[in-house]
Scaffold this motif. Sequence first.
Motif, mmCIF file in Angstrom:
data_model
loop_
_atom_site.group_PDB
_atom_site.id
_atom_site.type_symbol
_atom_site.label_atom_id
_atom_site.label_comp_id
_atom_site.label_asym_id
_atom_site.label_seq_id
_atom_site.Cartn_x
_atom_site.Cartn_y
_atom_site.Cartn_z
ATOM 1 N N ILE A 124 137.308 52.709 59.085
ATOM 2 C CA ILE A 124 136.821 51.713 58.131
ATOM 3 C C ILE A 124 137.970 51.155 57.300
ATOM 4 O O ILE A 124 138.079 49.942 57.099
ATOM 5 C CB ILE A 124 135.720 52.311 57.235
ATOM 6 N N LEU A 125 138.843 52.037 56.844
ATOM 7 C CA LEU A 125 139.991 51.612 56.058
ATOM 8 C C LEU A 125 140.884 50.677 56.868
ATOM 9 O O LEU A 125 141.361 49.657 56.364
ATOM 10 C CB LEU A 125 140.785 52.828 55.569
ATOM 11 N N SER A 126 141.083 50.992 58.121
ATOM 12 C CA SER A 126 141.883 50.145 58.997
ATOM 13 C C SER A 126 141.261 48.758 59.148
ATOM 14 O O SER A 126 141.968 47.735 59.137
ATOM 15 C CB SER A 126 142.029 50.811 60.361
ATOM 16 N N ALA A 127 139.955 48.702 59.261
ATOM 17 C CA ALA A 127 139.256 47.419 59.384
ATOM 18 C C ALA A 127 139.394 46.591 58.108
ATOM 19 O O ALA A 127 139.605 45.370 58.168
ATOM 20 C CB ALA A 127 137.787 47.646 59.706
ATOM 21 N N ILE A 128 139.304 47.241 56.963
ATOM 22 C CA ILE A 128 139.459 46.545 55.680
ATOM 23 C C ILE A 128 140.872 45.990 55.562
ATOM 24 O O ILE A 128 141.060 44.823 55.192
ATOM 25 C CB ILE A 128 139.125 47.483 54.496
ATOM 26 N N ASN A 134 147.744 48.269 51.745
ATOM 27 C CA ASN A 134 147.195 49.624 51.877
ATOM 28 C C ASN A 134 146.488 50.060 50.602
ATOM 29 O O ASN A 134 145.372 50.593 50.650
ATOM 30 C CB ASN A 134 148.301 50.618 52.230
ATOM 31 N N LYS A 135 147.130 49.846 49.454
ATOM 32 C CA LYS A 135 146.535 50.239 48.174
ATOM 33 C C LYS A 135 145.262 49.450 47.893
ATOM 34 O O LYS A 135 144.272 50.003 47.410
ATOM 35 C CB LYS A 135 147.535 50.044 47.036
ATOM 36 N N LEU A 136 145.296 48.159 48.191
ATOM 37 C CA LEU A 136 144.122 47.321 47.972
ATOM 38 C C LEU A 136 142.970 47.769 48.865
ATOM 39 O O LEU A 136 141.820 47.870 48.414
ATOM 40 C CB LEU A 136 144.475 45.853 48.231
ATOM 41 N N GLY A 137 143.258 48.059 50.126
ATOM 42 C CA GLY A 137 142.231 48.558 51.046
ATOM 43 C C GLY A 137 141.617 49.855 50.561
ATOM 44 O O GLY A 137 140.391 50.024 50.594
ATOM 45 N N GLU A 138 142.470 50.776 50.111
ATOM 46 C CA GLU A 138 141.983 52.059 49.560
ATOM 47 C C GLU A 138 141.086 51.817 48.351
ATOM 48 O O GLU A 138 140.017 52.423 48.231
ATOM 49 C CB GLU A 138 143.163 52.942 49.143
ATOM 50 N N LYS A 139 141.513 50.941 47.468
ATOM 51 C CA LYS A 139 140.754 50.649 46.240
ATOM 52 C C LYS A 139 139.392 50.061 46.594
ATOM 53 O O LYS A 139 138.368 50.478 46.037
ATOM 54 C CB LYS A 139 141.548 49.674 45.366
ATOM 55 N N ILE A 140 139.368 49.112 47.499
ATOM 56 C CA ILE A 140 138.102 48.483 47.896
ATOM 57 C C ILE A 140 137.165 49.527 48.492
ATOM 58 O O ILE A 140 135.992 49.617 48.106
ATOM 59 C CB ILE A 140 138.349 47.334 48.889
#
Length: 95
Positions: free
Chosen positions: A34-38, A9-15
């Motif tokens: 988009i966050l869910s897809a990442i 979750n944190k990595l997805g948010e950061k990206i």
Amino acid sequence: MRLKEEQINKLGEKILNDLISTGEIELKKERGIILSAIKSAIAADMKAEEDLEKDATRILEENLNALGSSAAAIDRHKMLRMIKEKLAKERKIIL
């Protein structure tokens, strides 16, 4: 490498935040989608790497068993790394 759900979750948010702040992307859909897809892409990549590790270990064990007593002279870590690299290349996975 194994990541916990919180780390994904944190990595997805950061990206996503980095892509937005650098202007690399412009959101055309809801941020959550988009966050869910990442996060799904990260999790799928982690699963593929985990499967690769399991398969490489299985292949190594099969080969060592086939070699019998002469397997004692083989460097297991080096062989495992070589098998993983070969499988990764075949599966087009970047380690």
